[in-house]
Design a protein around this motif. Structure first.
Motif, PDB file in Angstrom:
ATOM      1  N   TYR A 123      -7.968   8.975 -25.096  1.00 44.16           N
ATOM      2  CA  TYR A 123      -6.922   9.483 -24.199  1.00 44.16           C
ATOM      3  C   TYR A 123      -5.629   8.704 -24.406  1.00 44.16           C
ATOM      4  O   TYR A 123      -5.646   7.486 -24.517  1.00 44.16           O
ATOM      5  CB  TYR A 123      -7.405   9.346 -22.763  1.00 44.16           C
ATOM      6  N   THR A 124      -4.525   9.419 -24.486  1.00 40.83           N
ATOM      7  CA  THR A 124      -3.217   8.785 -24.598  1.00 40.83           C
ATOM      8  C   THR A 124      -2.307   9.282 -23.488  1.00 40.83           C
ATOM      9  O   THR A 124      -2.477  10.398 -22.984  1.00 40.83           O
ATOM     10  CB  THR A 124      -2.563   9.065 -25.957  1.00 40.83           C
ATOM     11  N   TYR A 125      -1.362   8.447 -23.128  1.00 38.86           N
ATOM     12  CA  TYR A 125      -0.457   8.781 -22.026  1.00 38.86           C
ATOM     13  C   TYR A 125       0.892   8.167 -22.336  1.00 38.86           C
ATOM     14  O   TYR A 125       0.960   7.047 -22.859  1.00 38.86           O
ATOM     15  CB  TYR A 125      -1.037   8.240 -20.722  1.00 38.86           C
ATOM     16  N   TYR A 126       1.958   8.883 -22.015  1.00 41.73           N
ATOM     17  CA  TYR A 126       3.313   8.420 -22.317  1.00 41.73           C
ATOM     18  C   TYR A 126       4.223   8.594 -21.108  1.00 41.73           C
ATOM     19  O   TYR A 126       4.054   9.526 -20.322  1.00 41.73           O
ATOM     20  CB  TYR A 126       3.905   9.215 -23.476  1.00 41.73           C
ATOM     21  N   ARG A 127       5.197   7.697 -21.011  1.00 46.10           N
ATOM     22  CA  ARG A 127       6.210   7.935 -19.994  1.00 46.10           C
ATOM     23  C   ARG A 127       7.096   9.077 -20.478  1.00 46.10           C
ATOM     24  O   ARG A 127       7.241   9.315 -21.682  1.00 46.10           O
ATOM     25  CB  ARG A 127       7.034   6.685 -19.726  1.00 46.10           C
ATOM     26  N   ASP A 128       7.686   9.796 -19.535  1.00 47.80           N
ATOM     27  CA  ASP A 128       8.395  11.018 -19.886  1.00 47.80           C
ATOM     28  C   ASP A 128       9.500  10.799 -20.911  1.00 47.80           C
ATOM     29  O   ASP A 128       9.709  11.627 -21.805  1.00 47.80           O
ATOM     30  CB  ASP A 128       8.991  11.651 -18.620  1.00 47.80           C
ATOM     31  N   SER A 129      10.206   9.695 -20.817  1.00 48.04           N
ATOM     32  CA  SER A 129      11.378   9.486 -21.668  1.00 48.04           C
ATOM     33  C   SER A 129      11.035   9.263 -23.139  1.00 48.04           C
ATOM     34  O   SER A 129      11.920   9.302 -23.994  1.00 48.04           O
ATOM     35  CB  SER A 129      12.213   8.312 -21.153  1.00 48.04           C
ATOM     36  N   VAL A 130       9.750   9.023 -23.447  1.00 47.48           N
ATOM     37  CA  VAL A 130       9.378   8.803 -24.844  1.00 47.48           C
ATOM     38  C   VAL A 130       8.472   9.897 -25.394  1.00 47.48           C
ATOM     39  O   VAL A 130       8.137   9.880 -26.575  1.00 47.48           O
ATOM     40  CB  VAL A 130       8.703   7.422 -25.043  1.00 47.48           C
ATOM     41  N   LYS A 131       8.080  10.824 -24.550  1.00 47.30           N
ATOM     42  CA  LYS A 131       7.215  11.912 -25.013  1.00 47.30           C
ATOM     43  C   LYS A 131       7.886  12.687 -26.144  1.00 47.30           C
ATOM     44  O   LYS A 131       9.053  13.028 -26.076  1.00 47.30           O
ATOM     45  CB  LYS A 131       6.893  12.852 -23.857  1.00 47.30           C
ATOM     46  N   GLY A 132       7.112  12.948 -27.188  1.00 53.15           N
ATOM     47  CA  GLY A 132       7.647  13.663 -28.338  1.00 53.15           C
ATOM     48  C   GLY A 132       8.348  12.772 -29.342  1.00 53.15           C
ATOM     49  O   GLY A 132       8.666  13.215 -30.451  1.00 53.15           O
ATOM     50  N   ARG A 133       8.590  11.509 -28.977  1.00 51.13           N
ATOM     51  CA  ARG A 133       9.251  10.570 -29.894  1.00 51.13           C
ATOM     52  C   ARG A 133       8.334   9.404 -30.268  1.00 51.13           C
ATOM     53  O   ARG A 133       8.422   8.900 -31.379  1.00 51.13           O
ATOM     54  CB  ARG A 133      10.528  10.016 -29.270  1.00 51.13           C
ATOM     55  N   PHE A 134       7.495   8.988 -29.341  1.00 49.81           N
ATOM     56  CA  PHE A 134       6.599   7.851 -29.587  1.00 49.81           C
ATOM     57  C   PHE A 134       5.166   8.364 -29.704  1.00 49.81           C
ATOM     58  O   PHE A 134       4.766   9.305 -29.017  1.00 49.81           O
ATOM     59  CB  PHE A 134       6.653   6.858 -28.426  1.00 49.81           C
ATOM     60  N   THR A 135       4.397   7.692 -30.549  1.00 48.26           N
ATOM     61  CA  THR A 135       2.987   8.022 -30.700  1.00 48.26           C
ATOM     62  C   THR A 135       2.173   6.739 -30.740  1.00 48.26           C
ATOM     63  O   THR A 135       2.451   5.853 -31.561  1.00 48.26           O
ATOM     64  CB  THR A 135       2.734   8.813 -32.003  1.00 48.26           C
ATOM     65  N   ILE A 136       1.195   6.659 -29.871  1.00 43.81           N
ATOM     66  CA  ILE A 136       0.311   5.493 -29.844  1.00 43.81           C
ATOM     67  C   ILE A 136      -0.967   5.857 -30.582  1.00 43.81           C
ATOM     68  O   ILE A 136      -1.493   6.965 -30.435  1.00 43.81           O
ATOM     69  CB  ILE A 136       0.023   5.031 -28.398  1.00 43.81           C
ATOM     70  N   SER A 137      -1.458   4.944 -31.397  1.00 49.53           N
ATOM     71  CA  SER A 137      -2.676   5.225 -32.153  1.00 49.53           C
ATOM     72  C   SER A 137      -3.419   3.927 -32.416  1.00 49.53           C
ATOM     73  O   SER A 137      -2.844   2.839 -32.377  1.00 49.53           O
ATOM     74  CB  SER A 137      -2.349   5.922 -33.476  1.00 49.53           C
TER      75      SER A 137
END
Length: 127
Positions: free
Chosen positions: A56-70
Protein backbone atom coordinates in the motif's frame (compact mmCIF):
# COMPACT_ATOMS: atom_id res chain seq x y z
CA UNK A 1 15.80 0.69 14.43
CA UNK A 2 17.82 3.08 12.34
CA UNK A 3 17.00 4.65 9.02
CA UNK A 4 19.07 7.01 6.94
CA UNK A 5 17.92 9.17 4.08
CA UNK A 6 20.34 10.15 1.35
CA UNK A 7 20.37 11.31 -2.23
CA UNK A 8 19.10 14.85 -1.94
CA UNK A 9 20.65 17.74 -3.80
CA UNK A 10 20.12 20.86 -5.84
CA UNK A 11 17.88 20.60 -8.86
CA UNK A 12 16.16 23.06 -11.16
CA UNK A 13 12.39 23.36 -11.25
CA UNK A 14 10.95 20.57 -13.35
CA UNK A 15 13.87 18.30 -12.58
CA UNK A 16 14.03 14.96 -10.78
CA UNK A 17 15.73 13.39 -7.79
CA UNK A 18 15.56 9.93 -6.27
CA UNK A 19 16.53 9.93 -2.61
CA UNK A 20 16.76 6.60 -0.83
CA UNK A 21 16.03 5.42 2.69
CA UNK A 22 18.20 2.63 4.04
CA UNK A 23 16.96 0.77 7.08
CA UNK A 24 19.03 -1.27 9.46
CA UNK A 25 18.64 -2.99 12.78
CA UNK A 26 15.05 -3.98 12.48
CA UNK A 27 13.38 -7.24 11.66
CA UNK A 28 9.69 -6.46 11.91
CA UNK A 29 7.50 -8.62 9.71
CA UNK A 30 5.13 -5.77 9.00
CA UNK A 31 6.32 -2.22 8.70
CA UNK A 32 5.57 1.05 7.00
CA UNK A 33 8.26 3.34 5.72
CA UNK A 34 7.28 6.97 5.65
CA UNK A 35 8.91 9.91 3.94
CA UNK A 36 8.47 13.27 5.62
CA UNK A 37 9.81 16.73 4.94
CA UNK A 38 10.37 19.95 6.80
CA UNK A 39 10.84 23.26 5.08
CA UNK A 40 12.45 26.24 6.87
CA UNK A 41 10.02 27.78 9.31
CA UNK A 42 7.38 25.11 8.71
CA UNK A 43 6.22 22.02 10.52
CA UNK A 44 7.20 18.57 9.40
CA UNK A 45 4.67 17.00 7.05
CA UNK A 46 4.12 13.58 5.59
CA UNK A 47 5.00 13.12 1.95
CA UNK A 48 4.55 9.45 1.10
CA UNK A 49 4.51 6.05 2.75
CA UNK A 50 4.84 2.41 1.80
CA UNK A 51 3.39 -0.52 3.72
CA UNK A 52 5.16 -3.87 3.56
CA UNK A 53 2.04 -5.91 4.31
CA UNK A 54 0.37 -5.30 0.96
CA UNK A 55 2.47 -2.76 -0.89
CA UNK A 56 0.00 0.00 0.00
CA UNK A 57 1.22 3.48 -0.87
CA UNK A 58 -0.12 6.85 0.15
CA UNK A 59 0.79 10.39 -0.88
CA UNK A 60 -0.02 13.87 0.25
CA UNK A 61 -2.14 15.67 -2.31
CA UNK A 62 0.53 18.15 -3.40
CA UNK A 63 2.87 15.40 -4.61
CA UNK A 64 0.40 12.97 -6.16
CA UNK A 65 1.31 12.25 -9.76
CA UNK A 66 4.83 13.63 -9.27
CA UNK A 67 6.35 11.47 -6.53
CA UNK A 68 6.52 7.69 -6.40
CA UNK A 69 7.53 5.65 -3.38
CA UNK A 70 8.88 2.17 -3.98
CA UNK A 71 10.82 -0.56 -2.26
CA UNK A 72 14.00 -2.20 -3.38
CA UNK A 73 13.42 -5.41 -5.34
CA UNK A 74 15.50 -7.11 -2.68
CA UNK A 75 12.90 -6.79 0.06
CA UNK A 76 15.35 -8.03 2.66
CA UNK A 77 17.26 -4.78 2.31
CA UNK A 78 14.26 -2.69 3.35
CA UNK A 79 15.48 0.16 1.17
CA UNK A 80 12.77 2.52 0.03
CA UNK A 81 13.10 5.11 -2.70
CA UNK A 82 11.25 8.32 -3.35
CA UNK A 83 11.25 9.16 -7.05
CA UNK A 84 10.54 12.87 -7.28
CA UNK A 85 9.68 14.25 -10.72
CA UNK A 86 8.55 17.66 -11.92
CA UNK A 87 9.97 19.21 -8.80
CA UNK A 88 8.78 22.63 -7.71
CA UNK A 89 10.46 25.26 -5.54
CA UNK A 90 7.89 24.53 -2.83
CA UNK A 91 9.27 20.99 -2.59
CA UNK A 92 12.44 22.45 -1.09
CA UNK A 93 12.92 20.92 2.36
CA UNK A 94 14.91 18.47 4.41
CA UNK A 95 13.50 15.03 3.69
CA UNK A 96 13.45 12.37 6.39
CA UNK A 97 12.40 8.76 6.52
CA UNK A 98 11.22 6.68 9.45
CA UNK A 99 9.55 3.34 10.12
CA UNK A 100 6.30 2.39 11.78
CA UNK A 101 6.57 -1.18 13.05
CA UNK A 102 3.73 -3.65 13.10
CA UNK A 103 0.41 -3.77 11.32
CA UNK A 104 -1.90 -0.75 11.25
CA UNK A 105 -5.48 -1.01 10.06
CA UNK A 106 -5.99 2.67 9.35
CA UNK A 107 -4.98 4.02 5.96
CA UNK A 108 -3.74 7.36 7.33
CA UNK A 109 -0.14 6.25 7.46
CA UNK A 110 1.12 9.73 8.39
CA UNK A 111 -0.49 9.26 11.80
CA UNK A 112 1.37 6.03 12.63
CA UNK A 113 3.98 5.93 15.37
CA UNK A 114 7.30 6.29 13.59
CA UNK A 115 10.73 5.46 14.96
CA UNK A 116 14.26 5.46 13.70
CA UNK A 117 14.39 9.03 12.51
CA UNK A 118 17.81 9.71 11.12
CA UNK A 119 19.42 12.76 9.66
CA UNK A 120 17.51 13.98 6.69
CA UNK A 121 18.69 14.83 3.23
CA UNK A 122 18.33 18.33 1.83
CA UNK A 123 16.41 18.83 -1.40
CA UNK A 124 16.68 22.27 -2.94
CA UNK A 125 14.66 23.16 -5.99
CA UNK A 126 15.90 26.40 -7.46
CA UNK A 127 16.95 27.94 -10.74
Amino acid sequence: VQLQASGGGLVQPGGSLRPSCAASEFSAGYYTIGWFRQAPGKEREGVACFSSSDGYTYYRDSVKGRFTISRSRDSAKKTVYLQMDRLKPEDTAVYFCAAALGYYSTSDCFSYEYVGWGQGTLVTVSS
